[in-house]
Motif scaffolding. Structure first.
Motif, PDB file in Angstrom:
ATOM      1  N   GLY A   1       0.780  -1.225   0.000  1.00 23.44           N
ATOM      2  CA  GLY A   1       0.000   0.000   0.000  1.00 23.44           C
ATOM      3  C   GLY A   1       0.812   1.276   0.000  1.00 23.44           C
ATOM      4  O   GLY A   1       2.042   1.282   0.032  1.00 23.44           O
ATOM      5  N   ALA A   2       0.101   2.402  -0.026  1.00 25.50           N
ATOM      6  CA  ALA A   2       0.695   3.746  -0.050  1.00 25.50           C
ATOM      7  C   ALA A   2      -0.402   4.746   0.296  1.00 25.50           C
ATOM      8  O   ALA A   2      -1.572   4.382   0.426  1.00 25.50           O
ATOM      9  N   GLY A   3       0.009   6.014   0.424  1.00 22.15           N
ATOM     10  CA  GLY A   3      -0.965   7.062   0.682  1.00 22.15           C
ATOM     11  C   GLY A   3      -2.034   7.099  -0.397  1.00 22.15           C
ATOM     12  O   GLY A   3      -1.762   6.816  -1.565  1.00 22.15           O
ATOM     13  N   MET A   4      -3.249   7.439  -0.008  1.00 21.44           N
ATOM     14  CA  MET A   4      -4.402   7.334  -0.907  1.00 21.44           C
ATOM     15  C   MET A   4      -4.931   8.705  -1.318  1.00 21.44           C
ATOM     16  O   MET A   4      -4.876   9.654  -0.544  1.00 21.44           O
ATOM     17  N   ASN A   5      -5.481   8.766  -2.525  1.00 20.13           N
ATOM     18  CA  ASN A   5      -6.214   9.950  -2.977  1.00 20.13           C
ATOM     19  C   ASN A   5      -7.704   9.605  -3.019  1.00 20.13           C
ATOM     20  O   ASN A   5      -8.113   8.487  -2.670  1.00 20.13           O
ATOM     21  N   GLU A   6      -8.535  10.547  -3.450  1.00 18.93           N
ATOM     22  CA  GLU A   6      -9.990  10.339  -3.425  1.00 18.93           C
ATOM     23  C   GLU A   6     -10.410   9.173  -4.311  1.00 18.93           C
ATOM     24  O   GLU A   6     -11.303   8.396  -3.947  1.00 18.93           O
ATOM     25  N   GLU A   7      -9.784   9.044  -5.475  1.00 20.48           N
ATOM     26  CA  GLU A   7     -10.142   7.947  -6.375  1.00 20.48           C
ATOM     27  C   GLU A   7      -9.845   6.606  -5.718  1.00 20.48           C
ATOM     28  O   GLU A   7     -10.668   5.672  -5.766  1.00 20.48           O
ATOM     29  N   ILE A   8      -8.674   6.479  -5.098  1.00 15.76           N
ATOM     30  CA  ILE A   8      -8.284   5.222  -4.470  1.00 15.76           C
ATOM     31  C   ILE A   8      -9.233   4.878  -3.324  1.00 15.76           C
ATOM     32  O   ILE A   8      -9.678   3.729  -3.195  1.00 15.76           O
ATOM     33  N   ILE A   9      -9.536   5.843  -2.492  1.00 14.42           N
ATOM     34  CA  ILE A   9     -10.446   5.609  -1.361  1.00 14.42           C
ATOM     35  C   ILE A   9     -11.797   5.113  -1.867  1.00 14.42           C
ATOM     36  O   ILE A   9     -12.364   4.142  -1.351  1.00 14.42           O
ATOM     37  N   ALA A  10     -12.314   5.768  -2.902  1.00 15.04           N
ATOM     38  CA  ALA A  10     -13.613   5.379  -3.456  1.00 15.04           C
ATOM     39  C   ALA A  10     -13.568   3.968  -4.031  1.00 15.04           C
ATOM     40  O   ALA A  10     -14.513   3.178  -3.852  1.00 15.04           O
ATOM     41  N   LEU A  11     -12.473   3.603  -4.706  1.00 15.70           N
ATOM     42  CA  LEU A  11     -12.366   2.279  -5.316  1.00 15.70           C
ATOM     43  C   LEU A  11     -12.200   1.180  -4.275  1.00 15.70           C
ATOM     44  O   LEU A  11     -12.711   0.066  -4.446  1.00 15.70           O
ATOM     45  N   PHE A  12     -11.486   1.446  -3.196  1.00 15.81           N
ATOM     46  CA  PHE A  12     -11.394   0.446  -2.133  1.00 15.81           C
ATOM     47  C   PHE A  12     -12.793   0.113  -1.608  1.00 15.81           C
ATOM     48  O   PHE A  12     -13.116  -1.050  -1.367  1.00 15.81           O
ATOM     49  N   LYS A  13     -13.616   1.134  -1.434  1.00 15.23           N
ATOM     50  CA  LYS A  13     -14.917   0.925  -0.797  1.00 15.23           C
ATOM     51  C   LYS A  13     -15.978   0.437  -1.773  1.00 15.23           C
ATOM     52  O   LYS A  13     -16.923  -0.257  -1.372  1.00 15.23           O
ATOM     53  N   ASP A  14     -15.838   0.783  -3.047  1.00 14.03           N
ATOM     54  CA  ASP A  14     -16.817   0.378  -4.058  1.00 14.03           C
ATOM     55  C   ASP A  14     -16.062   0.126  -5.357  1.00 14.03           C
ATOM     56  O   ASP A  14     -15.796   1.056  -6.115  1.00 14.03           O
ATOM     57  N   ASN A  15     -15.730  -1.135  -5.576  1.00 14.71           N
ATOM     58  CA  ASN A  15     -14.911  -1.491  -6.735  1.00 14.71           C
ATOM     59  C   ASN A  15     -15.702  -2.427  -7.649  1.00 14.71           C
ATOM     60  O   ASN A  15     -15.751  -3.637  -7.403  1.00 14.71           O
ATOM     61  N   PRO A  16     -16.338  -1.898  -8.664  1.00 10.60           N
ATOM     62  CA  PRO A  16     -17.216  -2.730  -9.505  1.00 10.60           C
ATOM     63  C   PRO A  16     -16.491  -3.830 -10.262  1.00 10.60           C
ATOM     64  O   PRO A  16     -17.116  -4.808 -10.683  1.00 10.60           O
ATOM     65  N   ASN A  17     -15.176  -3.693 -10.432  1.00 10.58           N
ATOM     66  CA  ASN A  17     -14.431  -4.708 -11.177  1.00 10.58           C
ATOM     67  C   ASN A  17     -13.823  -5.786 -10.286  1.00 10.58           C
ATOM     68  O   ASN A  17     -13.249  -6.751 -10.792  1.00 10.58           O
ATOM     69  N   SER A  18     -13.927  -5.621  -8.953  1.00  7.78           N
ATOM     70  CA  SER A  18     -13.418  -6.659  -8.053  1.00  7.78           C
ATOM     71  C   SER A  18     -14.420  -7.801  -7.979  1.00  7.78           C
ATOM     72  O   SER A  18     -15.557  -7.691  -8.454  1.00  7.78           O
ATOM     73  N   LEU A  19     -14.002  -8.913  -7.362  1.00  2.02           N
ATOM     74  CA  LEU A  19     -14.872 -10.087  -7.328  1.00  2.02           C
ATOM     75  C   LEU A  19     -16.109  -9.857  -6.466  1.00  2.02           C
ATOM     76  O   LEU A  19     -17.206 -10.293  -6.813  1.00  2.02           O
ATOM     77  N   ARG A  20     -15.931  -9.149  -5.331  1.00  3.75           N
ATOM     78  CA  ARG A  20     -17.048  -9.019  -4.389  1.00  3.75           C
ATOM     79  C   ARG A  20     -17.507  -7.573  -4.210  1.00  3.75           C
ATOM     80  O   ARG A  20     -18.247  -7.264  -3.282  1.00  3.75           O
ATOM     81  N   GLY A  21     -17.045  -6.655  -5.038  1.00  4.63           N
ATOM     82  CA  GLY A  21     -17.550  -5.297  -5.011  1.00  4.63           C
ATOM     83  C   GLY A  21     -16.762  -4.317  -4.174  1.00  4.63           C
ATOM     84  O   GLY A  21     -17.085  -3.139  -4.130  1.00  4.63           O
ATOM     85  N   SER A  22     -15.726  -4.798  -3.482  1.00  3.33           N
ATOM     86  CA  SER A  22     -14.856  -3.899  -2.725  1.00  3.33           C
ATOM     87  C   SER A  22     -13.478  -4.532  -2.638  1.00  3.33           C
ATOM     88  O   SER A  22     -13.300  -5.712  -2.949  1.00  3.33           O
ATOM     89  N   SER A  23     -12.499  -3.749  -2.206  1.00  4.72           N
ATOM     90  CA  SER A  23     -11.126  -4.229  -2.109  1.00  4.72           C
ATOM     91  C   SER A  23     -10.596  -3.944  -0.710  1.00  4.72           C
ATOM     92  O   SER A  23     -11.159  -3.140   0.033  1.00  4.72           O
ATOM     93  N   ALA A  24      -9.495  -4.585  -0.351  1.00  8.60           N
ATOM     94  CA  ALA A  24      -8.932  -4.463   0.996  1.00  8.60           C
ATOM     95  C   ALA A  24      -7.445  -4.176   0.912  1.00  8.60           C
ATOM     96  O   ALA A  24      -6.785  -4.458  -0.100  1.00  8.60           O
ATOM     97  N   LEU A  25      -6.908  -3.625   1.999  1.00  9.77           N
ATOM     98  CA  LEU A  25      -5.485  -3.303   2.110  1.00  9.77           C
ATOM     99  C   LEU A  25      -4.809  -4.297   3.042  1.00  9.77           C
ATOM    100  O   LEU A  25      -5.312  -4.553   4.142  1.00  9.77           O
ATOM    101  N   ILE A  26      -3.665  -4.829   2.611  1.00 13.07           N
ATOM    102  CA  ILE A  26      -2.877  -5.708   3.474  1.00 13.07           C
ATOM    103  C   ILE A  26      -1.470  -5.123   3.589  1.00 13.07           C
ATOM    104  O   ILE A  26      -0.598  -5.384   2.760  1.00 13.07           O
ATOM    105  N   PRO A  27      -1.243  -4.309   4.620  1.00 15.43           N
ATOM    106  CA  PRO A  27       0.113  -3.780   4.827  1.00 15.43           C
ATOM    107  C   PRO A  27       1.028  -4.887   5.349  1.00 15.43           C
ATOM    108  O   PRO A  27       0.563  -5.849   5.964  1.00 15.43           O
ATOM    109  N   THR A  28       2.301  -4.753   5.095  1.00 15.60           N
ATOM    110  CA  THR A  28       3.278  -5.755   5.549  1.00 15.60           C
ATOM    111  C   THR A  28       4.473  -5.003   6.134  1.00 15.60           C
ATOM    112  O   THR A  28       5.541  -4.941   5.515  1.00 15.60           O
ATOM    113  N   LEU A  29       4.307  -4.460   7.322  1.00 21.42           N
ATOM    114  CA  LEU A  29       5.356  -3.634   7.906  1.00 21.42           C
ATOM    115  C   LEU A  29       6.630  -4.415   8.192  1.00 21.42           C
ATOM    116  O   LEU A  29       7.724  -3.850   8.176  1.00 21.42           O
ATOM    117  N   GLN A  30       6.503  -5.725   8.445  1.00 17.96           N
ATOM    118  CA  GLN A  30       7.695  -6.530   8.722  1.00 17.96           C
ATOM    119  C   GLN A  30       8.683  -6.517   7.561  1.00 17.96           C
ATOM    120  O   GLN A  30       9.883  -6.697   7.777  1.00 17.96           O
TER     121      GLN A  30
END
Length: 440
Positions: free
Chosen positions: A258-287
């Protein structure tokens, strides 16, 4: 079939965002490894013929779900020549040879079992040399040995010369070729797909290369559409706003790092018509970044280019976590295990890092590693929480990690995976490496 058992006198940690618990609880598990009852012990009758385990006032958490693992190495730093540009093709050639395949099979099995004994009962592997994780998964499902639930991706999908290539990637130059590689991976038995949408840290050859977009959007879209037709979600290594936006528009279901988000990215995470289930998720890996940033390069063995990229990406990941928290975007948990300084028994450190550095509450960090990961992987009907009807995926701890901290997972009292019990599980540790990680 497993031996039915009763786990008595425990506090159940729900894994929800609020950190709900059930005190003085009992858990009953049948011969199919399913939980038949879980709740206050006063309201549960003990069935006859079950193995009885006295929890002694300990804490039962859902089995951890590592949604971003690699299994080809143990996390100890590699010699510098192994990561050099000159050596990468030689390493890839060996990994794809018959002796390399045998070595990877052995390593993968060892690393999967290490994760299980540390409390990880479900693993999504995102980037294998070939199909060694599929073979290990199949051996576990046949009953050859006890192991966790494994969702292997096989090789990730990348551009020629891109992130992960050539060691753990298949490379394509067109949407049609990329779609065919998805079909090939699925035919080989994979149940996950991963894209390298941008450059990465560990194989960067220039400062600023990590996060640079690599795969065209139309190529990623072909991958997503092909995987989604088979009901498979797609993960994307993406470490810049531009790369993330392209991946989300293409239909990617989970953004890794991941990285810092803009308005388009925020909107697509929450409502992503091209994803399998309609939204997307973030998996950070700080390690994957923290040790490279916090430890002296003389200790980590990385060069100035990798260090500079790590510092940049670490700050971007923190910004992405902050934005996800602010806007209610689903956050999952993955460790990037096998990368340098990311062992297979230190999953607890990722929860600790996203709490201490990323700003998640401890309850939210545990939620990311259990209920949230189960939901985003589409397996929340069978795992992710301790409830009647679900598989008995459990970790029993001497202390409450929500109060005492996530180091409580370091030495579990008991691990159960699909109802199979490992009491007093043990793992091989690397004392020198752990001391370095403990230093920050």
């Amino acid at each position: 079939m497993s031996t039915p058992f009763i786990l008595d006198h425990v506090t159940i940690l729900s894994g929800d965002r609020e950190g709900s618990t059930i005190d003085d609880a009992m858990i009953v598990v049948d011969s199919a490894g399913k939980i038949t009852a879980a709740g206050p012990r006063a309201g549960i009758q003990k069935p006859a013929g079950c193995r009885y385990i006295d929890g002694g006032g300990r804490f039962a958490a859902p089995g951890l779900i590592n949604a971003h693992a690699h299994l080809f190495s143990d996390g100890k730093p590699l010699p510098a020549f192994m990561t050099s540009e000159k050596a990468e093709h030689l390493v890839a050639k060996f990994m794809h040879s018959k002796p390399g395949e045998l070595l990877l099979n052995k390593r993968t099995k060892t690393n999967v079992l290490t994760q299980m004994n540390s409390g990880v009962t479900t693993i999504r592997s995102l980037g294998d040399a070939r199909y060694e994780a599929v073979r290990v998964r199949d051996a576990i499902e046949r009953g050859d040995y006890l192991g966790p639930r494994v969702y292997p991706s096989g090789p990730l999908l990348a551009m020629p010369g891109g992130h992960g290539a050539p060691q753990i990637a298949l490379c394509s130059t067109s949407p049609a070729e990329a779609a065919q590689q998805v079909r090939d991976n699925l035919a080989a038995g994979t149940t996950a797909i991963k894209i390298a949408a941008t450059g990465g840290v560990t194989d960067a050859r220039e400062i600023g290369q990590a996060g640079t977009p690599e795969m065209p959007e139309e190529q990623m879209r072909a991958i997503c559409e092909t995987a989604h037709e088979a009901g498979i979600i797609v993960a994307a290594h993406a470490q810049s706003a531009e790369g993330i936006a392209m991946a989300l528009r293409a239909g990617v279901d989970t953004i890794e790092h991941g990285a810092g988000m803009n308005e388009e990215i925020i909107a697509l995470f929450k409502d992503n018509p091209n994803s399998l289930r309609g939204s997307s998720a973030l998996i950070p890996t700080l390690q994957a970044c923290l040790p490279l940033v916090k430890l002296d390069p003389k200790v980590t063995g990385i060069n100035e280019i990798v260090r500079a990229n790590a510092e940049m990406i670490y700050e971007e990941m923190l910004a992405g976590i902050r934005d996800a928290l602010e806007h209610g975007i689903t956050i999952g948990m993955g460790t990037d295990s096998a990368l340098t300084h990311v062992t297979h028994y230190n999953t607890w450190r990722e929860m600790d890092y996203v709490h201490r550095y990323g700003g998640l509450t401890r309850a939210h960090a545990l939620h990311a590693a259990t209920q949230a990961n189960a939901q985003l992987l589409g397996i929340d009907a069978i795992t992710g929480s301790i409830e009647a009807g679900k598989d008995a995926d459990l970790v029993v701890l001497d202390a409450n990690p929500l109060a005492a901290g996530f180091r409580a997972f370091e030495n579990p009292f008991l691990v159960a995976t699909r109802g199979q019990v490992i009491q007093q599980p043990k793992v091989k540790r690397f004392a020198d490496l752990d001391a370095k990680l403990d230093s920050f």
